[in-house]
Write an enzyme that holds these catalytic residues in place. Structure first.
Site, PDB file in Angstrom:
ATOM      1  NE  ARG A   1      43.456  24.907  72.176  1.00 58.93           N
ATOM      2  CZ  ARG A   1      44.706  24.803  71.756  1.00 58.93           C
ATOM      3  NH1 ARG A   1      45.670  25.513  72.300  1.00 58.93           N
ATOM      4  NH2 ARG A   1      45.012  24.002  70.746  1.00 58.93           N
TER       5      ARG A   1
ATOM      6  CB  CYS B   1      51.407  28.224  72.249  1.00 58.34           C
ATOM      7  SG  CYS B   1      51.736  27.486  73.849  1.00 58.34           S
TER       8      CYS B   1
HETATM    9  P1  HMG Z   1      51.496  23.369  87.447  1.00 60.74           P
HETATM   10  O1  HMG Z   1      52.176  24.524  86.889  1.00 60.74           O
HETATM   11  O2  HMG Z   1      52.242  22.066  87.473  1.00 60.74           O
HETATM   12  O3  HMG Z   1      51.045  23.731  88.858  1.00 60.74           O
HETATM   13  O4  HMG Z   1      50.137  23.198  86.641  1.00 60.74           O
HETATM   14  P2  HMG Z   1      50.431  22.943  90.103  1.00 60.74           P
HETATM   15  O5  HMG Z   1      49.816  21.628  89.764  1.00 60.74           O
HETATM   16  O6  HMG Z   1      51.519  22.953  91.136  1.00 60.74           O
HETATM   17  O7  HMG Z   1      49.333  23.995  90.467  1.00 60.74           O
HETATM   18  C1  HMG Z   1      49.610  25.377  90.477  1.00 60.74           C
HETATM   19  C2  HMG Z   1      48.323  26.146  90.437  1.00 60.74           C
HETATM   20  O8  HMG Z   1      47.622  25.812  89.246  1.00 60.74           O
HETATM   21  C3  HMG Z   1      47.394  25.793  91.594  1.00 60.74           C
HETATM   22  O9  HMG Z   1      46.645  26.950  91.884  1.00 60.74           O
HETATM   23  C4  HMG Z   1      46.459  24.784  90.977  1.00 60.74           C
HETATM   24  O10 HMG Z   1      45.195  24.762  91.602  1.00 60.74           O
HETATM   25  C5  HMG Z   1      46.321  25.333  89.570  1.00 60.74           C
HETATM   26  P3  HMG Z   1      47.106  27.946  93.086  1.00 60.74           P
HETATM   27  O11 HMG Z   1      47.162  27.064  94.300  1.00 60.74           O
HETATM   28  O12 HMG Z   1      48.469  28.470  92.698  1.00 60.74           O
HETATM   29  O13 HMG Z   1      46.015  28.973  93.077  1.00 60.74           O
HETATM   30  N1  HMG Z   1      45.935  24.291  88.606  1.00 60.74           N
HETATM   31  C6  HMG Z   1      44.848  24.405  87.833  1.00 60.74           C
HETATM   32  N2  HMG Z   1      43.904  25.356  87.720  1.00 60.74           N
HETATM   33  C7  HMG Z   1      42.933  25.160  86.819  1.00 60.74           C
HETATM   34  N3  HMG Z   1      42.861  24.057  86.032  1.00 60.74           N
HETATM   35  C8  HMG Z   1      43.783  23.090  86.138  1.00 60.74           C
HETATM   36  C9  HMG Z   1      44.829  23.242  87.055  1.00 60.74           C
HETATM   37  N4  HMG Z   1      45.893  22.480  87.388  1.00 60.74           N
HETATM   38  C10 HMG Z   1      46.555  23.143  88.334  1.00 60.74           C
HETATM   39  N5  HMG Z   1      43.697  22.022  85.330  1.00 60.74           N
HETATM   40  C11 HMG Z   1      49.256  23.230  84.416  1.00 60.74           C
HETATM   41  C12 HMG Z   1      50.098  22.494  85.468  1.00 60.74           C
HETATM   42  C13 HMG Z   1      49.312  22.382  83.170  1.00 60.74           C
HETATM   43  C14 HMG Z   1      47.837  23.333  84.938  1.00 60.74           C
HETATM   44  C15 HMG Z   1      49.810  24.639  84.149  1.00 60.74           C
HETATM   45  O14 HMG Z   1      51.179  24.558  83.865  1.00 60.74           O
HETATM   46  C16 HMG Z   1      49.102  25.352  83.007  1.00 60.74           C
HETATM   47  O15 HMG Z   1      47.947  25.715  83.112  1.00 60.74           O
HETATM   48  N6  HMG Z   1      49.786  25.575  81.859  1.00 60.74           N
HETATM   49  C17 HMG Z   1      49.229  26.237  80.695  1.00 60.74           C
HETATM   50  C18 HMG Z   1      49.120  25.224  79.570  1.00 60.74           C
HETATM   51  C19 HMG Z   1      48.405  25.803  78.357  1.00 60.74           C
HETATM   52  O16 HMG Z   1      47.218  26.042  78.372  1.00 60.74           O
HETATM   53  N7  HMG Z   1      49.151  26.014  77.240  1.00 60.74           N
HETATM   54  C20 HMG Z   1      48.587  26.454  76.016  1.00 60.74           C
HETATM   55  C21 HMG Z   1      47.837  25.343  75.312  1.00 60.74           C
HETATM   56  S1  HMG Z   1      48.892  24.115  74.547  1.00 60.74           S
HETATM   57  C22 HMG Z   1      49.109  24.711  72.927  1.00 60.74           C
HETATM   58  O17 HMG Z   1      48.730  25.809  72.631  1.00 60.74           O
HETATM   59  C23 HMG Z   1      49.733  23.793  71.905  1.00 60.74           C
HETATM   60  C24 HMG Z   1      48.681  23.159  70.972  1.00 60.74           C
HETATM   61  O18 HMG Z   1      47.914  24.156  70.314  1.00 60.74           O
HETATM   62  C25 HMG Z   1      49.376  22.286  69.906  1.00 60.74           C
HETATM   63  C26 HMG Z   1      50.488  23.017  69.165  1.00 60.74           C
HETATM   64  O19 HMG Z   1      50.250  24.097  68.587  1.00 60.74           O
HETATM   65  O20 HMG Z   1      51.589  22.449  69.137  1.00 60.74           O
HETATM   66  C27 HMG Z   1      47.721  22.246  71.742  1.00 60.74           C
HETATM   67 MG    MG Z   2      48.471  25.268  68.574  1.00 58.69          MG
END
Ligand code: HMG
Ligand code: MG
Length: 297
Positions: free
Chosen positions: A13, A238
């Site tokens: 992931r 990220c």
């Molecule tokens: P949003 O931006 O608030 O948007 O989503 P929304 O709810 O208004 O929806 C917009 C679009 O996203 C719509 O599709 C939804 O259907 C779709 P459209 O109508 O435009 O075609 N959507 C989704 N699609 C698939 N799965 C879902 C989903 N939810 C909405 N669950 C959201 C909020 C969180 C989904 C978005 O902002 C997003 O995907 N962000 C990416 C977050 C991410 O993966 N970040 C990287 C991981 S975190 C990390 O790496 C840190 C960690 O490692 C710890 C560390 O290192 O500190 C964990």
């Molecule tokens: Mg991380």
């Protein structure tokens, strides 16, 4: 220091989410199989997030559906909201992780909502998890610094950790998202969180951007931490943390722990093989120093 440490492998992931080269489902499941073979028993295999935001994770559904059932391995997926939870349950996920941030700006950039809104989004997710007997882990990002805000207060880290714990997360993983912390700071933040949540329920998730991850991990192990996240080949990053590079390499972590007589249940040679497999698939050298030292040996 504990005589046993549980290593949580986040390579499939965190390791792959920021890779631009598309990685096939077969390669991802090949990596996961090698990690299991190496002895990893908690593996984060993908995310149910927006495919527009993180295209590399768009095939998580197919991966989860192909995973073996009841093999004693906890396969985990990131879930940001109810939509993701519905998809995760449908695919058969048995363990999820919700992810919040101690930095308000990072929360907005990463998941498009405030910290408080993110906790509100996790509430129904946690309820669905409970109803389906699915375990929930919680992440706190930016615990040692934020790419947008700089310093992050320890109070914010403690407060978000408590909120995730109150939601029912069995474990809270403290993320140094941009690998900016140093050992005394890491220990001090972990101690503050451990003042509220049993240290046995805390994990470290340290990116190695500035080469501090192992030193920071050791400082916290000496305080009683028993769970550490890592990624083979030192992959990771990220998309919303500019400049952040890979996680601490699983191979390097295991080498250090083995050398200190700390049991992990992981076969180092097989972990190196898993890291070399994915590095080759990505067409780049392994980021693990230990793997580099054995290359060609
Ligand atoms: P949003 O931006 O608030 O948007 O989503 P929304 O709810 O208004 O929806 C917009 C679009 O996203 C719509 O599709 C939804 O259907 C779709 P459209 O109508 O435009 O075609 N959507 C989704 N699609 C698939 N799965 C879902 C989903 N939810 C909405 N669950 C959201 C909020 C969180 C989904 C978005 O902002 C997003 O995907 N962000 C990416 C977050 C991410 O993966 N970040 C990287 C991981 S975190 C990390 O790496 C840190 C960690 O490692 C710890 C560390 O290192 O500190 C964990
Ligand atoms: Mg991380």
């Amino acid at each position: 220091m504990s005589e046993h440490v549980r290593v949580v492998e986040v390579g499939p992931r965190d390791g792959l989410q920021n890779e631009k080269t598309p990685v096939s489902v077969a390669t991802k499941t090949g990596l996961i199989g090698r990690l299991v073979e190496a002895g990893l028993r908690t593996i984060e295999v993908g995310s149910f997030v927006s495919p527009k935001r993180v295209p590399q994770m768009a095939d998580t559904d197919a991966i989860v559906r192909q995973l073996p059932k009841d093999d004693g391995v906890a396969y985990q997926v990131l879930v940001p909201n109810e939509q993701g939870m519905v998809a995760a349950l449908d695919a058969g996920a048995r363990e999820i992780a919700v992810f919040a941030s101690a930095s308000q700006t990072f929360s907005h950039k990463n998941i498009n909502c405030s910290i408080a809104e993110s906790i509100d989004r996790f509430r129904p997710v946690a309820e669905m998890a409970k109803a389906n007997d699915v375990k929930v882990r919680g992440y706190v990002s930016c615990v040692l610094g934020c790419p947008y805000e700089g310093e992050v207060s320890t109070e914010a880290v403690v407060s978000v950790s408590r909120m995730l714990s109150d939601l029912g997360c069995y474990e809270i993983s403290l993320g140094d998202t941009i690998g900016i912390g140093t050992p005394r700071q890491a220990r001090s933040v972990v101690r503050a969180v451990a003042g509220e949540i049993d240290i046995g329920r805390l994990a470290l998730h340290f990116h190695d951007t500035r080469g501090q991850a192992l030193a920071n991990i050791l400082a916290c192990l000496e305080d009683g931490i028993v769970v550490v996240d890592s990624a083979v080949a030192g992959l990771g990053g990220c998309p919303y943390a500019p400049g952040a590079s890979g996680n601490v390499a699983t191979e390097d972590l295991v080498f250090m722990l083995q050398g200190m007589g700390v049991e992990t249940g992981i076969d180092l040679d097989k972990a190196i093989a898993a890291g070399n497999f994915i590095a080759a698939a990505l067409g780049k050298p392994s980021g693990s120093k230990v793997a580099q030292s054995t290359a060609g040996a």
